[in-house]
Scaffold this motif. Structure first.
Motif, PDB file in Angstrom:
ATOM      1  N   MET A   1     -28.032  12.240  31.535  1.00 50.33           N
ATOM      2  CA  MET A   1     -27.955  12.999  31.344  1.00 50.33           C
ATOM      3  C   MET A   1     -27.709  13.400  30.215  1.00 50.33           C
ATOM      4  SD  MET A   1     -23.299  13.040  31.423  1.00 50.33           S
ATOM      5  CE  MET A   1     -22.107  14.433  31.235  1.00 50.33           C
ATOM      6  N   ARG A   2     -27.631  14.367  30.167  1.00 55.06           N
ATOM      7  CA  ARG A   2     -28.036  15.687  28.251  1.00 55.06           C
ATOM      8  C   ARG A   2     -26.824  15.084  27.348  1.00 55.06           C
ATOM      9  NH1 ARG A   2     -30.980  20.624  26.855  1.00 55.06           N
ATOM     10  NH2 ARG A   2     -29.703  21.016  24.457  1.00 55.06           N
ATOM     11  N   ASP A   3     -25.671  15.122  27.143  1.00 49.47           N
ATOM     12  CA  ASP A   3     -24.397  15.003  26.864  1.00 49.47           C
ATOM     13  C   ASP A   3     -24.520  13.290  26.078  1.00 49.47           C
ATOM     14  OD1 ASP A   3     -21.890  16.599  25.781  1.00 49.47           O
ATOM     15  OD2 ASP A   3     -21.864  13.970  26.418  1.00 49.47           O
ATOM     16  N   GLU A   4     -25.241  12.499  27.355  1.00 46.73           N
ATOM     17  CA  GLU A   4     -24.901  10.871  26.759  1.00 46.73           C
ATOM     18  C   GLU A   4     -25.976  11.259  25.607  1.00 46.73           C
ATOM     19  OE1 GLU A   4     -26.143   8.126  29.304  1.00 46.73           O
ATOM     20  OE2 GLU A   4     -23.942   9.002  30.395  1.00 46.73           O
ATOM     21  N   ASP A   5     -27.784  11.808  25.624  1.00 42.53           N
ATOM     22  CA  ASP A   5     -28.893  11.842  25.230  1.00 42.53           C
ATOM     23  C   ASP A   5     -28.333  12.263  23.546  1.00 42.53           C
ATOM     24  OD1 ASP A   5     -30.289  10.826  27.637  1.00 42.53           O
ATOM     25  OD2 ASP A   5     -30.763  12.809  27.866  1.00 42.53           O
ATOM     26  N   VAL A   6     -27.638  12.918  23.658  1.00 45.00           N
ATOM     27  CA  VAL A   6     -27.275  13.713  22.534  1.00 45.00           C
ATOM     28  C   VAL A   6     -26.582  12.934  21.801  1.00 45.00           C
ATOM     29  CG1 VAL A   6     -25.525  15.730  21.417  1.00 45.00           C
ATOM     30  CG2 VAL A   6     -27.342  16.326  22.866  1.00 45.00           C
ATOM     31  N   ARG A   7     -25.515  12.589  22.011  1.00 43.80           N
ATOM     32  CA  ARG A   7     -24.924  11.100  21.034  1.00 43.80           C
ATOM     33  C   ARG A   7     -25.842   9.704  21.213  1.00 43.80           C
ATOM     34  NH1 ARG A   7     -18.942  12.585  22.311  1.00 43.80           N
ATOM     35  NH2 ARG A   7     -19.388  13.909  23.900  1.00 43.80           N
ATOM     36  N   ALA A   8     -26.603   9.362  22.110  1.00 43.69           N
ATOM     37  CA  ALA A   8     -27.719   8.265  21.946  1.00 43.69           C
ATOM     38  C   ALA A   8     -27.921   8.813  20.902  1.00 43.69           C
ATOM     39  CB  ALA A   8     -28.610   8.538  22.311  1.00 43.69           C
ATOM     40  N   PHE A  35     -29.558  15.326  12.566  1.00 50.41           N
ATOM     41  CA  PHE A  35     -29.885  14.438  13.553  1.00 50.41           C
ATOM     42  C   PHE A  35     -31.234  15.241  14.452  1.00 50.41           C
ATOM     43  CE2 PHE A  35     -27.777  14.396  17.522  1.00 50.41           C
ATOM     44  CZ  PHE A  35     -26.541  14.991  17.178  1.00 50.41           C
ATOM     45  N   ALA A  36     -32.028  14.942  14.883  1.00 46.13           N
ATOM     46  CA  ALA A  36     -33.730  15.384  15.969  1.00 46.13           C
ATOM     47  C   ALA A  36     -32.851  15.473  16.996  1.00 46.13           C
ATOM     48  CB  ALA A  36     -34.307  14.820  15.515  1.00 46.13           C
ATOM     49  N   PHE A  37     -32.531  16.575  17.537  1.00 43.21           N
ATOM     50  CA  PHE A  37     -32.849  16.116  19.451  1.00 43.21           C
ATOM     51  C   PHE A  37     -33.319  17.081  20.083  1.00 43.21           C
ATOM     52  CE2 PHE A  37     -30.789  16.996  23.074  1.00 43.21           C
ATOM     53  CZ  PHE A  37     -30.749  16.358  23.649  1.00 43.21           C
ATOM     54  N   ARG A  38     -34.821  16.668  20.637  1.00 41.43           N
ATOM     55  CA  ARG A  38     -35.450  18.089  21.576  1.00 41.43           C
ATOM     56  C   ARG A  38     -35.663  19.107  20.583  1.00 41.43           C
ATOM     57  NH1 ARG A  38     -32.491  17.496  27.147  1.00 41.43           N
ATOM     58  NH2 ARG A  38     -33.007  15.287  27.384  1.00 41.43           N
ATOM     59  N   GLY A  39     -36.487  18.701  19.662  1.00 37.28           N
ATOM     60  CA  GLY A  39     -36.876  19.735  18.373  1.00 37.28           C
ATOM     61  C   GLY A  39     -35.936  20.406  17.373  1.00 37.28           C
ATOM     62  N   GLN A  40     -34.560  20.366  17.988  1.00 35.43           N
ATOM     63  CA  GLN A  40     -33.820  21.007  17.063  1.00 35.43           C
ATOM     64  C   GLN A  40     -32.473  20.295  15.967  1.00 35.43           C
ATOM     65  OE1 GLN A  40     -30.896  22.842  19.072  1.00 35.43           O
ATOM     66  NE2 GLN A  40     -31.656  22.249  21.351  1.00 35.43           N
ATOM     67  N   ALA A  55     -22.760  22.449  18.903  1.00 38.40           N
ATOM     68  CA  ALA A  55     -23.513  23.572  20.732  1.00 38.40           C
ATOM     69  C   ALA A  55     -24.384  23.998  20.906  1.00 38.40           C
ATOM     70  CB  ALA A  55     -24.048  25.169  19.834  1.00 38.40           C
ATOM     71  N   ALA A  56     -25.389  22.265  20.954  1.00 40.16           N
ATOM     72  CA  ALA A  56     -26.438  22.160  21.373  1.00 40.16           C
ATOM     73  C   ALA A  56     -26.275  20.773  22.872  1.00 40.16           C
ATOM     74  CB  ALA A  56     -27.542  20.938  20.921  1.00 40.16           C
TER      75      ALA A  56
END
Ligand SMILES: [Zn+2]
Length: 299
Positions: A1-8, A35-40, A55-56
């Protein structure tokens, strides 16, 4: 899940920053690297607003919240955690919604506690464990990272006794962090004894009193000391007299010479460097109490 990945990603990269800077992380040159997350590159916090959702993120819940260095952390702590206020405006205002969604979804977030202007002690994972819409506050409770060291996961602490213990421990840590944030700048980030200027090796040593009990985070009850001199002070190998002179224990003075001991013996009889401002100077009465103890132990 994307939100969980952002937090991790946020937690993992924040852990690295904490390791790099010691305990307190500066905004400039630290948190502003994002912090880096999928290129951002994603910001860790919003310093203006306090409550922050990136926002991501796809999910509605806040990623981090912030307490200013001006507001004493300890004042808002209960047995269950920190009482954190909504922003001004409607409970349905977007930041307040993000804060409340963290309660509804029970997702972990970061609590950035300000320790001095531009510096933070990140406390994570935390959970919003209660939401009081009429009182316009939430309860923020520390959780734990569990599982393998190289890939830990955030988790709530369910056992009430363990949770209360963790809340208390966090409270002491954050209180100490804010105390240090007042002491170090007063001493221009130097050791009062040896003048070492390296914040990562400096502590806020308190003169007397249990900080948690007395709550006295006043600058005059502390001194900025490097790790060696702090340890020596706490172990009564070194005392500081009420007239600000260093006194080395007899035991140590009579010891054989050695380069390590010079770190301590070389300061015998010398005056420590204290802040210019009167209110910041070490309290002489407290020093006298402490020095008395040193003389008993060092005899
Ligand atoms: Zn020192």
């Amino acid at each position: 899940m994307r939100d969980e990945d952002v937090r991790a990603s946020c937690f993992a990269q924040l852990s690295i920053l904490c390791a790099e800077f010691g305990e307190d992380v500066p905004y400039l040159g630290g948190l502003d690297r994002k912090f880096a997350f999928r290129g951002q590159r994603i910001p860790y916090l919003n310093r203006q607003k306090g409550i922050y959702r990136a926002a991501a993120q796809r999910g509605p819940a806040a990623l981090s919240i912030q307490t200013s260095y001006k507001s004493p952390y300890g004042d808002t702590v209960t047995d269950e955690g920190v009482v954190y206020a909504y922003r001004a405006g409607s409970p349905e205002q977007s930041d307040n919604r993000a804060l409340r969604a963290a309660f509804e979804l029970q997702v972990p977030l970061v609590h950035f506690v300000g320790t001095r202007p531009g510096w933070y002690r990140p406390n994570f994972p935390c959970y919003v464990t209660a939401d009081d819409a009429s009182g316009r506050v939430v309860m923020v409770t520390p959780g734990r990272m569990v599982g393998p060291l190289d890939d830990p996961e955030p988790a709530r602490v369910k056992d009430p006794i363990e949770r209360r213990y963790l809340v208390r421990e966090t409270r002491v840590r954050m209180h100490q962090a804010q105390f240090r944030g007042r002491i170090l700048p007063a001493y221009l980030d130097r050791c009062a004894i040896c003048q070492l200027k390296e914040a990562r090796l400096l502590d806020a040593a308190h003169i007397v009193g249990d900080l948690e009990r007395t709550g006295e985070a006043v600058v005059s009850n502390g001194m900025s000391l490097c790790s060696i001199h702090h340890r020596a002070f706490d172990q009564y190998l070194l005392g500081i007299s009420p007239d600000y002179k260093v006194e080395i224990s007899r035991r140590l003075l009579d010891d054989e010479d050695g380069p390590m001991l010079d770190l301590l013996k070389g300061h015998q009889g010398r005056e420590i460097q204290v802040p210019e401002r009167k209110a910041w100077k070490p309290d002489r009465e407290r020093l006298a109490v402490r020095f008395e103890r040193f003389l008993e132990r060092a005899a």
